[in-house]
Motif scaffolding. Structure first.
Motif, PDB file in Angstrom:
ATOM      1  N   ASN A   1      11.292   9.124  12.871  1.00  0.00           N
ATOM      2  CA  ASN A   1      11.228   9.358  14.157  1.00  0.00           C
ATOM      3  C   ASN A   1       9.938  10.447  14.192  1.00  0.00           C
ATOM      4  OD1 ASN A   1      13.114   8.565  16.378  1.00  0.00           O
ATOM      5  ND2 ASN A   1      14.504   9.013  14.530  1.00  0.00           N
ATOM      6  N   VAL A   2       9.477  11.127  13.162  1.00  0.00           N
ATOM      7  CA  VAL A   2       8.555  12.021  13.025  1.00  0.00           C
ATOM      8  C   VAL A   2       7.150  11.315  13.801  1.00  0.00           C
ATOM      9  CG1 VAL A   2       6.819  13.034  11.518  1.00  0.00           C
ATOM     10  CG2 VAL A   2       9.200  13.197  11.165  1.00  0.00           C
ATOM     11  N   PRO A   3       6.676  10.225  13.539  1.00  0.00           N
ATOM     12  CA  PRO A   3       5.587   9.533  14.413  1.00  0.00           C
ATOM     13  C   PRO A   3       5.709   9.829  15.850  1.00  0.00           C
ATOM     14  CG  PRO A   3       6.170   8.176  12.684  1.00  0.00           C
ATOM     15  CD  PRO A   3       7.250   9.106  12.951  1.00  0.00           C
TER      16      PRO A   3
ATOM     17  N   THR B   1       0.801  -1.111  -0.012  1.00  0.00           N
ATOM     18  CA  THR B   1       0.032  -0.097  -0.079  1.00  0.00           C
ATOM     19  C   THR B   1       0.732   1.365   0.073  1.00  0.00           C
ATOM     20  OG1 THR B   1      -1.886  -1.074   1.139  1.00  0.00           O
ATOM     21  CG2 THR B   1      -1.682   1.335   1.203  1.00  0.00           C
ATOM     22  N   ALA B   2       1.918   1.247   0.855  1.00  0.00           N
ATOM     23  CA  ALA B   2       2.621   2.433   0.842  1.00  0.00           C
ATOM     24  C   ALA B   2       3.527   2.613  -0.234  1.00  0.00           C
ATOM     25  CB  ALA B   2       3.767   2.382   2.184  1.00  0.00           C
TER      26      ALA B   2
ATOM     27  N   ALA C   1       4.431  12.626   1.361  1.00  0.00           N
ATOM     28  CA  ALA C   1       3.528  11.516   1.265  1.00  0.00           C
ATOM     29  C   ALA C   1       3.856  10.488   2.219  1.00  0.00           C
ATOM     30  CB  ALA C   1       3.473  10.934  -0.311  1.00  0.00           C
ATOM     31  N   GLN C   2       5.401  10.277   2.424  1.00  0.00           N
ATOM     32  CA  GLN C   2       5.726   9.330   3.649  1.00  0.00           C
ATOM     33  C   GLN C   2       5.251   9.755   4.807  1.00  0.00           C
ATOM     34  OE1 GLN C   2       7.129   6.339   3.119  1.00  0.00           O
ATOM     35  NE2 GLN C   2       8.144   6.298   5.076  1.00  0.00           N
TER      36      GLN C   2
ATOM     37  N   VAL D   1       2.418   8.855   9.717  1.00  0.00           N
ATOM     38  CA  VAL D   1       2.108   9.662  10.747  1.00  0.00           C
ATOM     39  C   VAL D   1       0.307   9.245  10.989  1.00  0.00           C
ATOM     40  CG1 VAL D   1       1.260  11.912  11.666  1.00  0.00           C
ATOM     41  CG2 VAL D   1       3.809  11.577  11.011  1.00  0.00           C
ATOM     42  N   ARG D   2      -0.194   9.412   9.787  1.00  0.00           N
ATOM     43  CA  ARG D   2      -1.764   9.472   9.744  1.00  0.00           C
ATOM     44  C   ARG D   2      -2.251   8.026   9.543  1.00  0.00           C
ATOM     45  NH1 ARG D   2      -3.779  14.574   9.561  1.00  0.00           N
ATOM     46  NH2 ARG D   2      -2.516  16.093   8.232  1.00  0.00           N
ATOM     47  N   GLU D   3      -1.731   7.398   8.362  1.00  0.00           N
ATOM     48  CA  GLU D   3      -2.356   6.177   7.973  1.00  0.00           C
ATOM     49  C   GLU D   3      -1.805   4.809   8.671  1.00  0.00           C
ATOM     50  OE1 GLU D   3      -2.276   6.055   3.549  1.00  0.00           O
ATOM     51  OE2 GLU D   3      -2.435   8.298   3.490  1.00  0.00           O
ATOM     52  N   TYR D   4      -0.549   5.001   8.721  1.00  0.00           N
ATOM     53  CA  TYR D   4       0.123   3.559   9.323  1.00  0.00           C
ATOM     54  C   TYR D   4       1.188   3.884   9.992  1.00  0.00           C
ATOM     55  CZ  TYR D   4      -2.597   1.937   5.283  1.00  0.00           C
ATOM     56  OH  TYR D   4      -3.414   1.567   4.314  1.00  0.00           O
ATOM     57  N   PRO D   5       0.933   4.345  11.314  1.00  0.00           N
ATOM     58  CA  PRO D   5       2.149   4.861  12.111  1.00  0.00           C
ATOM     59  C   PRO D   5       2.969   3.618  12.769  1.00  0.00           C
ATOM     60  CG  PRO D   5      -0.023   4.782  13.295  1.00  0.00           C
ATOM     61  CD  PRO D   5      -0.437   4.670  11.887  1.00  0.00           C
TER      62      PRO D   5
END
Length: 209
Positions: A175-177, A78-79, A104-105, A110-114
């Protein structure tokens, strides 16, 4: 009417219900797998989170191994498809395309698949079969970014060591999540755009950044 012109029949209600249930199981499996790792993951916990009997879970995935494989494939496929679509949809400069890929990444993890960043960060305690597949999926993902970076180096837009810049980029993005955990949606939108712009500067010559 030719066979090519005929539209595919719509999925039945039963098929749609099954697809939704499989998606729910894969999402729960991704959560548990990212929290506990391969050896700590149990089908009992996944069934409990979904309020399913273990027999019902086995109906969809007869073994832990099959569920883990399906989970990894679903997340990565999916990603990667989303990133390929993003890269192909932008016809601008390498910098513009890379900026869109970074955004997009960040949106994906962050939103879809943390769970994704944790699942694909070198799962060293996993059985070799899954480590190999995880590496192969990461290579596919990596090539989407690197193809744009190489284009930018070739055209002179980017003045970087490809490997060093990519390691820095992935280290920051993964590390953003953690940085964004618990923040409001509006804050995430604003910070995500700023983070993406700053990460893009890793690749630009000083005069351009």
């Amino acid at each position: 009417m030719t066979a090519e012109a005929r539209s595919e029949p719509a999925p039945s209600r039963v098929a749609r219900r099954r697809d939704r249930k499989v998606a729910d199981i894969l999402a729960a499996a991704a959560d548990v797998l990212s929290e506990r790792g391969f050896h700590g993951m149990s089908l009992d916990e996944i069934a409990d989170r979904l309020d399913l009997t273990k027999a019902s879970l086995y109906h969809y995935f007869p073994s832990k191994e099959e569920l883990v494989s399906a989970c990894l494939e679903a997340l990565a496929t999916t990603a990667n498809e989303r990133l390929r679509e993003t890269s192909g949809a932008v016809s601008g400069t390498a910098a513009e395309r890379l900026g869109m890929l970074i955004r997009a990444q960040l949106d994906i993890i962050v939103r879809e698949y943390p769970q994704m960043a944790r699942l694909f960060l070198q799962p060293l305690d996993w059985p070799e079969l899954y480590r190999q597949r995880s590496r192969a999926l990461r290579v596919e993902h990596d090539e989407i970014f690197r193809s744009v970076v190489r284009e930018g180096i070739r055209t002179g837009e980017f003045e970087v060591d490809e490997d060093v810049a990519m390691h820095n980029l992935y280290g920051a993005m993964n590390n953003v999540p953690v940085w964004f955990r618990g923040r409001r949606r509006r804050d995430i939108d604003e910070m995500g755009a700023k983070v993406a712009d700053n990460l893009l500067r890793l690749f630009l010559p000083p005069s351009a950044s």
